[in-house]
Design a protein around this motif. Structure first.
Motif, PDB file in Angstrom:
ATOM      1  N   ALA A  64      -7.271  -0.076  -5.328  1.00  0.00           N
ATOM      2  CA  ALA A  64      -6.086  -0.263  -6.152  1.00  0.00           C
ATOM      3  C   ALA A  64      -5.137   0.715  -6.569  1.00  0.00           C
ATOM      4  O   ALA A  64      -4.087   1.002  -6.446  1.00  0.00           O
ATOM      5  N   ARG A  65      -5.926   1.729  -7.134  1.00  0.00           N
ATOM      6  CA  ARG A  65      -5.389   3.036  -7.460  1.00  0.00           C
ATOM      7  C   ARG A  65      -4.836   3.876  -6.498  1.00  0.00           C
ATOM      8  O   ARG A  65      -3.863   4.438  -6.854  1.00  0.00           O
ATOM      9  N   ALA A  66      -5.327   3.826  -5.295  1.00  0.00           N
ATOM     10  CA  ALA A  66      -4.923   4.391  -4.338  1.00  0.00           C
ATOM     11  C   ALA A  66      -3.251   4.028  -3.714  1.00  0.00           C
ATOM     12  O   ALA A  66      -2.415   4.702  -3.736  1.00  0.00           O
ATOM     13  N   VAL A  67      -3.468   2.469  -3.852  1.00  0.00           N
ATOM     14  CA  VAL A  67      -2.148   1.922  -3.581  1.00  0.00           C
ATOM     15  C   VAL A  67      -1.125   2.408  -4.397  1.00  0.00           C
ATOM     16  O   VAL A  67       0.085   2.577  -4.168  1.00  0.00           O
ATOM     17  N   MET A  68      -1.521   2.354  -6.017  1.00  0.00           N
ATOM     18  CA  MET A  68      -0.638   2.810  -6.756  1.00  0.00           C
ATOM     19  C   MET A  68      -0.367   4.276  -6.823  1.00  0.00           C
ATOM     20  O   MET A  68       0.459   4.788  -7.718  1.00  0.00           O
ATOM     21  N   ARG A  69      -0.892   4.934  -5.828  1.00  0.00           N
ATOM     22  CA  ARG A  69      -0.789   6.550  -5.944  1.00  0.00           C
ATOM     23  C   ARG A  69      -1.108   7.070  -7.179  1.00  0.00           C
ATOM     24  O   ARG A  69      -0.623   8.171  -7.650  1.00  0.00           O
ATOM     25  N   MET A  70      -2.460   6.594  -7.656  1.00  0.00           N
ATOM     26  CA  MET A  70      -2.917   7.286  -8.804  1.00  0.00           C
ATOM     27  C   MET A  70      -4.204   8.000  -8.627  1.00  0.00           C
ATOM     28  O   MET A  70      -4.726   8.932  -9.310  1.00  0.00           O
ATOM     29  N   VAL A  71      -4.764   8.112  -7.257  1.00  0.00           N
ATOM     30  CA  VAL A  71      -5.634   8.921  -6.652  1.00  0.00           C
ATOM     31  C   VAL A  71      -5.232   9.280  -5.322  1.00  0.00           C
ATOM     32  O   VAL A  71      -4.447   8.600  -4.822  1.00  0.00           O
ATOM     33  N   PRO A  72      -5.573  10.595  -5.145  1.00  0.00           N
ATOM     34  CA  PRO A  72      -5.154  11.272  -3.594  1.00  0.00           C
ATOM     35  C   PRO A  72      -5.706  10.322  -2.591  1.00  0.00           C
ATOM     36  O   PRO A  72      -6.982  10.183  -2.762  1.00  0.00           O
ATOM     37  N   THR A  73      -5.119  10.038  -1.660  1.00  0.00           N
ATOM     38  CA  THR A  73      -5.741   9.440  -0.306  1.00  0.00           C
ATOM     39  C   THR A  73      -5.990  10.419   0.715  1.00  0.00           C
ATOM     40  O   THR A  73      -5.129  11.509   0.700  1.00  0.00           O
ATOM     41  N   GLU A  74      -6.929  10.169   1.545  1.00  0.00           N
ATOM     42  CA  GLU A  74      -7.360  11.125   2.633  1.00  0.00           C
ATOM     43  C   GLU A  74      -6.551  10.798   3.936  1.00  0.00           C
ATOM     44  O   GLU A  74      -6.047  11.596   4.586  1.00  0.00           O
ATOM     45  N   ALA A  75      -6.618   9.537   4.305  1.00  0.00           N
ATOM     46  CA  ALA A  75      -5.695   8.966   5.411  1.00  0.00           C
ATOM     47  C   ALA A  75      -5.149   7.723   5.166  1.00  0.00           C
ATOM     48  O   ALA A  75      -5.962   6.901   4.474  1.00  0.00           O
ATOM     49  N   GLY A  76      -4.437   7.158   6.145  1.00  0.00           N
ATOM     50  CA  GLY A  76      -4.110   5.632   6.269  1.00  0.00           C
ATOM     51  C   GLY A  76      -2.721   5.465   5.653  1.00  0.00           C
ATOM     52  O   GLY A  76      -1.708   6.416   5.369  1.00  0.00           O
ATOM     53  N   GLN A  77      -2.299   4.410   5.452  1.00  0.00           N
ATOM     54  CA  GLN A  77      -0.923   3.864   5.187  1.00  0.00           C
ATOM     55  C   GLN A  77      -0.834   2.826   4.052  1.00  0.00           C
ATOM     56  O   GLN A  77      -1.662   1.763   4.056  1.00  0.00           O
ATOM     57  N   ALA A  78       0.011   2.721   3.428  1.00  0.00           N
ATOM     58  CA  ALA A  78       0.363   1.519   2.119  1.00  0.00           C
ATOM     59  C   ALA A  78       1.840   1.409   2.319  1.00  0.00           C
ATOM     60  O   ALA A  78       2.605   2.070   1.785  1.00  0.00           O
ATOM     61  N   LEU A  79       2.191   0.258   3.088  1.00  0.00           N
ATOM     62  CA  LEU A  79       3.588   0.093   3.521  1.00  0.00           C
ATOM     63  C   LEU A  79       4.131  -0.859   2.351  1.00  0.00           C
ATOM     64  O   LEU A  79       3.511  -2.033   2.486  1.00  0.00           O
ATOM     65  N   TRP A  80       4.918  -0.648   1.726  1.00  0.00           N
ATOM     66  CA  TRP A  80       5.684  -1.519   0.922  1.00  0.00           C
ATOM     67  C   TRP A  80       7.082  -1.921   1.362  1.00  0.00           C
ATOM     68  O   TRP A  80       7.756  -1.053   1.542  1.00  0.00           O
ATOM     69  N   LEU A  81       7.023  -3.180   1.816  1.00  0.00           N
ATOM     70  CA  LEU A  81       8.262  -3.712   2.581  1.00  0.00           C
ATOM     71  C   LEU A  81       8.692  -2.681   3.701  1.00  0.00           C
ATOM     72  O   LEU A  81       9.748  -2.553   4.043  1.00  0.00           O
ATOM     73  N   GLY A  82       7.488  -2.196   4.336  1.00  0.00           N
ATOM     74  CA  GLY A  82       7.868  -1.428   5.522  1.00  0.00           C
ATOM     75  C   GLY A  82       8.117   0.198   5.350  1.00  0.00           C
ATOM     76  O   GLY A  82       7.984   1.010   6.069  1.00  0.00           O
ATOM     77  N   GLN A  83       7.927   0.567   3.802  1.00  0.00           N
ATOM     78  CA  GLN A  83       8.197   1.935   3.498  1.00  0.00           C
ATOM     79  C   GLN A  83       6.581   2.434   3.152  1.00  0.00           C
ATOM     80  O   GLN A  83       6.095   1.548   2.409  1.00  0.00           O
ATOM     81  N   ASP A  84       6.286   3.662   3.587  1.00  0.00           N
ATOM     82  CA  ASP A  84       4.896   4.063   3.311  1.00  0.00           C
ATOM     83  C   ASP A  84       4.979   4.647   1.795  1.00  0.00           C
ATOM     84  O   ASP A  84       5.809   5.632   1.615  1.00  0.00           O
ATOM     85  N   LEU A  85       4.086   4.036   0.795  1.00  0.00           N
ATOM     86  CA  LEU A  85       4.117   4.690  -0.462  1.00  0.00           C
ATOM     87  C   LEU A  85       3.507   5.831  -0.326  1.00  0.00           C
ATOM     88  O   LEU A  85       3.782   6.745  -1.179  1.00  0.00           O
ATOM     89  N   LEU A  86       2.618   6.084   0.489  1.00  0.00           N
ATOM     90  CA  LEU A  86       1.827   7.321   0.401  1.00  0.00           C
ATOM     91  C   LEU A  86       2.395   8.611   0.848  1.00  0.00           C
ATOM     92  O   LEU A  86       2.236   9.792   0.660  1.00  0.00           O
ATOM     93  N   GLU A  87       3.634   8.339   1.598  1.00  0.00           N
ATOM     94  CA  GLU A  87       4.568   9.312   1.936  1.00  0.00           C
ATOM     95  C   GLU A  87       5.775   9.839   1.220  1.00  0.00           C
ATOM     96  O   GLU A  87       6.369  10.692   1.212  1.00  0.00           O
ATOM     97  N   MET A  88       5.871   8.958   0.068  1.00  0.00           N
ATOM     98  CA  MET A  88       6.991   9.165  -0.765  1.00  0.00           C
ATOM     99  C   MET A  88       6.988  10.489  -1.645  1.00  0.00           C
ATOM    100  O   MET A  88       5.870  10.809  -2.087  1.00  0.00           O
TER     101      MET A  88
END
Ligand code: SF4
Lengths: 315, 328
Positions: B63-87
């Motif tokens: 949950a915290r990774a999707v909210m960008r509260m912890v750093p992620t190693e790899a993967g995508q979390a697309l919010w309506l098609g936009q990658d939250l992790l790249e923002m």
């Protein structure tokens, strides 16, 4: 925890609450500060210390307006025979008697109090400001920055500070400003450690996480969430730091390295009093020592009271 | 419902933490703790996804990774098609008002030095700095009223409320910016059972009313049973099973899910006495050193040799049930 939850619902409060509810008004909450204030006011020793301390501050600020003597004029008649003529007396207006060189001791003590207290306050202020800033930055940024900053503190701490202070005073000459700088520079180390520890634990608290999740910017998190929750510890530590500063200054002055004539401080006065103890002029030691001891005790009691008031879990 | 494009799509998300062995030299390589190791799921608008697993299985980290509260190693979390992790941080901040979070410890998640009015107003002030004070106050009162807190309490402090009330305040804080997704991180596990039901009902009502999507994290299946449309079972950072809730309770696909379901008490004492509890004897293996192949291997009652050789992929069993097990 439980008594904290039960307390608010004493009968009086319930009645108050019911009244407020029926009136449709907004219920006023009890902030943690208000809670702390109540606990502090209930602490007799701390409250008495506050009163005494206020009197001592008033004495140091306005004491010289009360007497007709100043702290410079030398009474040449008394000078050679202080033991016989210079004892404290209510009739001639020299309430605390004379010092060894024939000056009015009351005026001298007022002057010394001023310097000792300001060294204490300013020194503690510098230490608190520098320490809080340094510690919270180290704690909040974390990682390598934190590592470097805290190792630096470790290194500074391993140097015996009294030695450094004496060296500073010898090399750069003895002046009050040097004393301020020297004391302030060494005292922030502890503060920064304490603040860093607190910041670290606050950083992992859920309400800070919640603020991050909401999207509150970092500086607002520090100002709105970290600092207010840090304040309790800082306040307590600052009150305990003041007497520590006064002690350090007194010790330095006692060694003869601190403030210089014609300025004086409690430490310098005590030092003179000790020197002339053998001649039987005990009042020269007793008066400054009384002020010194009482002030230190007051600060400690207040610090204790504050700690109990702000952090009831630790009792 | 099925044609709707998902609100949130998570693909192969990995969250690894660096762990220093105690007493290690500064130059020795750090161990990787694979808290979340390749999790994928979709969340449709208005849907509730329950995430279940033992403590330490990575559900909160996910949950915290999707909210960008912890750093992620790899993967995508697309919010309506936009990658939250790249923002960028700025873009992410703008999106934060659409997803809010509710926390496990209701009291600890509220700043003890702020009144509940200030606490609830904080997201509003952060995301709509232009609002005037009376407007903010109106909103706060409205939303507090909605979650069942008397609005004239706004000047009180969190410690003056009970756990259930604090959680309601937490919900109000999440609701005030009208998010589309609320992530509930074990929102009821710190509460009494009777209050748990109230809070869950409140969340369900709100969901119906506002068309919210929910991610509801819990450590046992009984809590998510009523609220979830679909349930994801996590084990050691891996997905064991994602299924439609009704299907999962009727016929659990993964042996781990079976074990979790058998641990749920049945209200009928007779049935409770007769039922067979599948006990997981051994302890949870350390995520620092997970078993090879299927991570559940060390505790699985039906494990075979091939379970240790390769990691089982998620297989579609039909009826909206996906299971990661070689034998199903
Ligand atoms: S893959 Fe093997 S070990 Fe893993 S759950 Fe299935 S049967 Fe058990």
């Amino acid at each position: 925890m439980t008594d904290k939850l039960v307390q608010p619902f004493s009968q009086k409060r319930t009645a108050e609450l019911a009244e407020n509810l029926s009136a449709g008004g907004e219920v006023k909450g009890r902030s943690l500060w208000a809670d702390a204030r109540r606990r502090f006011v209930a602490n007799r020793a701390a409250m008495a210390s506050v009163v005494v301390l206020v009197l001592i501050f008033a004495f140091s600020l306005f004491g010289d307006h009360v007497t007709q003597f100043d702290n410079e004029t030398i009474d040449w008649d008394v000078m050679g025979s202080v033991k016989e003529l210079g004892a404290p007396s209510l009739t001639n207006g020299h309430w605390f008697g004379f010092d060894e060189s024939g000056r009015d001791l009351y005026a001298r003590v007022v002057q010394g109090s001023r310097i000792s207290l300001s060294v204490g306050l300013v020194g503690a202020f510098i230490a608190v400001m520098v320490g809080t800033l340094y510690g919270s930055v180290a704690g909040f940024v974390g990682g390598r920055v934190d590592g470097v900053m805290m190792r630096l503190v470790d290194i500074f701490m391993s140097i015996p500070y009294m030695f450094v202070l004496i060296l500073l005073l010898v090399v750069f000459g003895r002046s009050i400003s040097m004393l301020f700088v020297g004391i302030g520079l060494t005292a922030w180390l502890d503060m920064s450690r304490i603040v860093r520890g607190q910041t670290l634990s606050l950083k992992n608290r859920e309400f800070v996480e919640a603020a991050v999740a909401i999207g509150v910017p970092t500086h607002r998190i520090i100002l709105r969430h970290i600092v207010p929750n840090l304040l309790g510890v800082v306040v307590v530590y600052a009150t305990l730091l003041v007497p520590q500063m006064i002690l350090t200054e007194s010790f330095i002055s006692f060694l003869g390295l601190g403030v210089q004539e014609p300025d004086t401080s409690w430490g310098a006065l005590i030092s003179e009093g000790v020197k002339s103890m053998n001649y039987g002029t005990l009042w020269q030691l007793a008066f400054p020592l009384c002020f010194f001891v009482i002030t230190i005790f007051c600060f400690f009691f207040i610090g204790d009271g504050l700690r109990d008031a702000l952090d009831p879990k630790d009792r | 419902m099925t044609e709707q494009s998902p609100l949130l799509t998570v693909r192969d998300l990995k969250v690894w933490f660096d762990v220093k062995r105690p007493g290690a030299m500064p130059w020795t390589p750090v161990d990787k703790l694979k808290a979340v190791d390749g999790v994928s799921f979709d969340l449709k608008p208005g849907e509730t996804l329950g995430i279940v697993g033992e403590s330490g299985c990575g559900k909160s980290t996910l949950a915290r990774a999707v909210m960008r509260m912890v750093p992620t190693e790899a993967g995508q979390a697309l919010w309506l098609g936009q990658d939250l992790l790249e923002m960028s941080k700025r873009e992410m901040r703008a999106h934060r008002k659409e997803m809010q979070m509710i926390f496990q410890d209701p009291l600890a998640s509220l700043d003890p030095r702020m009144t509940i009015g200030q606490i609830v107003a904080e997201p509003l002030k952060t995301h709509f700095p232009g609002l005037s004070t009376p407007e903010v106050k109106d909103h706060v009162r409205e939303v507090l009223d909605r979650v069942g807190i008397l609005p004239n309490m706004i000047n009180r402090y969190p410690h003056e409320f009970s756990g259930g009330q604090c959680q309601r305040i937490g919900i109000a804080r999440a609701l005030i910016v009208k998010p589309r997704l609320i992530i509930c991180d074990e929102p009821v596990s710190a509460l009494d059972v009777s209050i748990q039901a109230q809070v869950i009902n409140l969340l369900m009502e709100l969901q119906e009313e506002l068309g919210l999507s929910l991610i509801f994290i819990a450590h046992d299946l009984s809590v998510v049973k009523h609220i979830s449309d679909r349930v994801m079972v996590l084990y050691l950072g891996n997905v064991a099973e994602i299924s439609e809730a009704s299907q999962l309770y009727r016929s659990p696909g993964h042996p781990y899910t079976e074990a979790l379901i058998s641990a749920v008490p049945i209200p009928d004492p007779q049935a409770e006495r007769e039922k067979e509890v599948m006990l997981l004897d051994r302890d949870l293996p350390s995520p620092l050193n997970p078993p090879s192949g299927c991570v559940f291997r060390t505790r699985c009652p039906i494990a075979e040799e091939r379970c240790g050789q390769s990691r089982p992929p998620l297989k579609d069993l039909g009826k909206g049930q996906q299971v990661a097990c070689h034998l199903r």
